[in-house]
Design a protein around this motif. Structure first.
Motif, PDB file in Angstrom:
ATOM      1  N   ASP A   2       0.848  -1.183   0.000  1.00 10.97           N
ATOM      2  CA  ASP A   2       0.000   0.000   0.000  1.00 10.97           C
ATOM      3  C   ASP A   2       0.889   1.239   0.000  1.00 10.97           C
ATOM      4  OD1 ASP A   2      -2.127  -1.710   0.116  1.00 10.97           O
ATOM      5  OD2 ASP A   2      -2.476  -1.445   2.258  1.00 10.97           O
ATOM      6  N   ARG A   3       0.564   2.182  -0.862  1.00  7.69           N
ATOM      7  CA  ARG A   3       1.460   3.328  -1.029  1.00  7.69           C
ATOM      8  C   ARG A   3       0.717   4.540  -1.579  1.00  7.69           C
ATOM      9  NH1 ARG A   3       5.043   2.229  -6.539  1.00  7.69           N
ATOM     10  NH2 ARG A   3       3.264   2.030  -7.964  1.00  7.69           N
ATOM     11  N   VAL A   4       1.396   5.667  -1.499  1.00 11.88           N
ATOM     12  CA  VAL A   4       0.952   6.914  -2.119  1.00 11.88           C
ATOM     13  C   VAL A   4       2.061   7.388  -3.044  1.00 11.88           C
ATOM     14  CG1 VAL A   4       0.443   9.346  -1.703  1.00 11.88           C
ATOM     15  CG2 VAL A   4      -0.522   7.609  -0.210  1.00 11.88           C
ATOM     16  N   ILE A   5       1.703   7.846  -4.232  1.00 10.06           N
ATOM     17  CA  ILE A   5       2.659   8.513  -5.114  1.00 10.06           C
ATOM     18  C   ILE A   5       2.274   9.993  -5.194  1.00 10.06           C
ATOM     19  CG2 ILE A   5       3.761   8.600  -7.379  1.00 10.06           C
ATOM     20  CD1 ILE A   5       2.881   5.734  -7.854  1.00 10.06           C
ATOM     21  N   ILE A   6       3.197  10.860  -4.821  1.00  8.13           N
ATOM     22  CA  ILE A   6       2.982  12.299  -4.973  1.00  8.13           C
ATOM     23  C   ILE A   6       3.293  12.638  -6.428  1.00  8.13           C
ATOM     24  CG2 ILE A   6       3.566  14.611  -4.161  1.00  8.13           C
ATOM     25  CD1 ILE A   6       2.337  12.857  -1.984  1.00  8.13           C
ATOM     26  N   LEU A   7       2.269  12.645  -7.260  1.00  9.95           N
ATOM     27  CA  LEU A   7       2.466  12.851  -8.698  1.00  9.95           C
ATOM     28  C   LEU A   7       2.913  14.271  -9.009  1.00  9.95           C
ATOM     29  CD1 LEU A   7      -0.740  10.982  -9.893  1.00  9.95           C
ATOM     30  CD2 LEU A   7       1.601  10.093  -9.913  1.00  9.95           C
ATOM     31  N   GLY A   8       2.385  15.221  -8.250  1.00  8.82           N
ATOM     32  CA  GLY A   8       2.787  16.615  -8.418  1.00  8.82           C
ATOM     33  C   GLY A   8       2.829  17.279  -7.066  1.00  8.82           C
ATOM     34  N   SER A   9       3.947  17.913  -6.738  1.00 14.55           N
ATOM     35  CA  SER A   9       4.129  18.516  -5.414  1.00 14.55           C
ATOM     36  C   SER A   9       3.995  20.035  -5.444  1.00 14.55           C
ATOM     37  CB  SER A   9       5.506  18.134  -4.855  1.00 14.55           C
ATOM     38  OG  SER A   9       6.548  18.590  -5.714  1.00 14.55           O
ATOM     39  N   GLY A  10       3.603  20.601  -6.581  1.00 11.43           N
ATOM     40  CA  GLY A  10       3.567  22.047  -6.733  1.00 11.43           C
ATOM     41  C   GLY A  10       2.191  22.649  -6.537  1.00 11.43           C
ATOM     42  N   SER A  11       2.168  23.953  -6.314  1.00  4.99           N
ATOM     43  CA  SER A  11       0.915  24.701  -6.219  1.00  4.99           C
ATOM     44  C   SER A  11       0.463  25.105  -7.624  1.00  4.99           C
ATOM     45  CB  SER A  11       1.089  25.915  -5.303  1.00  4.99           C
ATOM     46  OG  SER A  11       2.115  26.757  -5.780  1.00  4.99           O
ATOM     47  N   ALA A  12      -0.445  26.063  -7.723  1.00  5.15           N
ATOM     48  CA  ALA A  12      -1.133  26.348  -8.982  1.00  5.15           C
ATOM     49  C   ALA A  12      -0.205  26.689 -10.143  1.00  5.15           C
ATOM     50  CB  ALA A  12      -2.133  27.480  -8.772  1.00  5.15           C
ATOM     51  N   SER A  13       0.916  27.359  -9.871  1.00 11.26           N
ATOM     52  CA  SER A  13       1.809  27.796 -10.954  1.00 11.26           C
ATOM     53  C   SER A  13       2.928  26.811 -11.246  1.00 11.26           C
ATOM     54  CB  SER A  13       2.416  29.158 -10.609  1.00 11.26           C
ATOM     55  OG  SER A  13       1.409  30.132 -10.453  1.00 11.26           O
ATOM     56  N   GLY A  14       3.090  25.797 -10.387  1.00 11.45           N
ATOM     57  CA  GLY A  14       4.237  24.909 -10.537  1.00 11.45           C
ATOM     58  C   GLY A  14       5.527  25.653 -10.230  1.00 11.45           C
ATOM     59  N   VAL A  15       6.630  24.932 -10.298  1.00 13.09           N
ATOM     60  CA  VAL A  15       7.966  25.523 -10.112  1.00 13.09           C
ATOM     61  C   VAL A  15       8.910  24.899 -11.133  1.00 13.09           C
ATOM     62  CG1 VAL A  15       9.890  25.916  -8.521  1.00 13.09           C
ATOM     63  CG2 VAL A  15       7.562  25.816  -7.596  1.00 13.09           C
ATOM     64  N   PRO A  16       9.654  25.716 -11.929  1.00 14.35           N
ATOM     65  CA  PRO A  16       9.648  27.180 -11.935  1.00 14.35           C
ATOM     66  C   PRO A  16       8.349  27.755 -12.490  1.00 14.35           C
ATOM     67  CG  PRO A  16      11.004  26.349 -13.726  1.00 14.35           C
ATOM     68  CD  PRO A  16      10.610  25.155 -12.905  1.00 14.35           C
ATOM     69  N   VAL A  17       8.093  29.018 -12.182  1.00  9.83           N
ATOM     70  CA  VAL A  17       6.882  29.696 -12.608  1.00  9.83           C
ATOM     71  C   VAL A  17       7.120  30.395 -13.940  1.00  9.83           C
ATOM     72  CG1 VAL A  17       5.186  31.457 -11.967  1.00  9.83           C
ATOM     73  CG2 VAL A  17       6.267  30.054 -10.189  1.00  9.83           C
ATOM     74  N   VAL A  18       6.172  30.284 -14.854  1.00 10.20           N
ATOM     75  CA  VAL A  18       6.270  30.956 -16.146  1.00 10.20           C
ATOM     76  C   VAL A  18       6.481  32.460 -15.926  1.00 10.20           C
ATOM     77  CG1 VAL A  18       5.025  31.566 -18.248  1.00 10.20           C
ATOM     78  CG2 VAL A  18       4.877  29.232 -17.343  1.00 10.20           C
ATOM     79  N   ALA A  19       7.476  33.020 -16.590  1.00 12.74           N
ATOM     80  CA  ALA A  19       7.793  34.455 -16.576  1.00 12.74           C
ATOM     81  C   ALA A  19       8.342  34.949 -15.243  1.00 12.74           C
ATOM     82  CB  ALA A  19       6.583  35.306 -16.975  1.00 12.74           C
ATOM     83  N   LYS A  20       8.445  34.074 -14.246  1.00 12.86           N
ATOM     84  CA  LYS A  20       8.966  34.491 -12.949  1.00 12.86           C
ATOM     85  C   LYS A  20      10.173  33.662 -12.532  1.00 12.86           C
ATOM     86  CE  LYS A  20       7.658  35.352  -8.151  1.00 12.86           C
ATOM     87  NZ  LYS A  20       6.574  35.277  -7.136  1.00 12.86           N
ATOM     88  N   GLY A  21      10.145  32.378 -12.855  1.00 15.36           N
ATOM     89  CA  GLY A  21      11.297  31.550 -12.540  1.00 15.36           C
ATOM     90  C   GLY A  21      11.176  30.821 -11.221  1.00 15.36           C
ATOM     91  N   TRP A  22      12.314  30.707 -10.532  1.00 13.26           N
ATOM     92  CA  TRP A  22      12.446  29.825  -9.381  1.00 13.26           C
ATOM     93  C   TRP A  22      12.054  30.458  -8.055  1.00 13.26           C
ATOM     94  CZ3 TRP A  22      13.539  24.751 -10.074  1.00 13.26           C
ATOM     95  CH2 TRP A  22      14.015  24.380 -11.347  1.00 13.26           C
ATOM     96  N   GLY A  23      11.843  31.768  -8.013  1.00 10.51           N
ATOM     97  CA  GLY A  23      11.517  32.417  -6.757  1.00 10.51           C
ATOM     98  C   GLY A  23      12.616  32.172  -5.736  1.00 10.51           C
TER      99      GLY A  23
END
Length: 261
Positions: A2-23
């Motif tokens: 039994d397991r969980v896969i974190i398929l995506g760990s990012g918030s709405a914009s993901g990382v890096p963010v388009v036009a902003k980068g890595w913050g």
């Protein structure tokens, strides 16, 4: 296993963010590369997807996932539902429908924006579209997907109400975007023994519609889970910094992270 896969760990914009980068994230740490939200739960051979972001197709391909037993939705924001169209490959090539579960308001919003995924039977012979079966759930009332018992819980303080999910009486708890866990849901969580809890950490510091590290720590102290995974992290959440400030029981997530439950 039994397991969980974190398929995506990012918030709405993901990382890096388009036009902003890595913050504030270190671009040299691959664990800071984040796709949008997505969690796959596997219990006793049953595969349950939580949310379908814009990155859902790539997440399925990355993890060789070719079949799902159900999809649970936490709320109707774009980064949690916009990949719903890619369910059609699963329904088409497995030649079977997929049950989706959400509270009534979320189901109605999904149907308003993606009405064609619930296509009329008459159209299915001439179109390739997902065959999704809607299931309206209620907070505080358990339902089952095969052998897995699921309790939906109510979360508040985000810009829309959101849903969390408790699997098999605490084997796994998934918290979505929130600032408060409702009183009724907290009473339930305090009565059960929580093994693994997945929580969002959109920003480390204060943010009007999201939790922060202090809010998460407050609930961890009350619920006392054995293990916590922080996910849904934005460009202000550097992996190593989150690791440094996390409670002893908690660690930050990264894309394709596998957690045994």
């Amino acid at each position: 296993m039994d397991r969980v896969i974190i398929l995506g760990s990012g918030s709405a914009s993901g990382v890096p963010v388009v036009a902003k980068g890595w913050g504030e994230c270190n671009p040299h740490n691959p664990k800071n590369i984040r796709r949008r939200a997505g969690i796959l739960v596997e219990i006793g051979g049953t595969k349950i997807q939580i949310d379908t972001s814009q990155d859902f197709r790539c997440q399925m391909l990355d993890n060789a996932i070719t079949k799902l037993d159900a999809v649970l939705y936490t709320h109707s924001h774009a980064d949690h539902i916009s990949g719903i169209d890619d369910l059609r490959a699963l329904t088409k090539y497995n030649d079977e429908s997929i049950n989706i579960y959400a509270i009534e308001d979320h189901i109605n919003e999904i149907k308003k924006r993606f009405g064609y995924v619930f296509a009329d039977v008459k159209l299915e012979e001439i179109t390739e579209r997902p065959k999704l079966v809607e299931n309206i759930i209620e907070y505080g009332k358990t339902f089952k997907v095969n052998n897995v018992e699921i309790m939906p819980i109510s979360l508040t303080g985000h810009s829309v109400p959101t849903s969390g999910y408790v699997f098999n009486k605490g084997k796994l708890v998934v918290i979505a975007d929130y600032r408060q866990i409702s009183e009724q849901s907290m009473e339930y969580l305090k009565r059960i023994d929580v093994n693994v809890m997945i929580m969002p950490l959109t920003q480390i510091g204060e943010q009007i519609y999201h939790e922060n590290i202090d809010i998460n720590k407050k609930y961890i102290d009350i619920i006392k889970p054995k293990k916590v995974i922080f996910t849904h992290m934005g460009e202000h959440c550097d992996y190593d910094e989150v690791m440094h400030i996390s409670p002893q029981c908690a660690v930050p997530a990264y894309d394709n992270m596998i957690v045994e439950i």
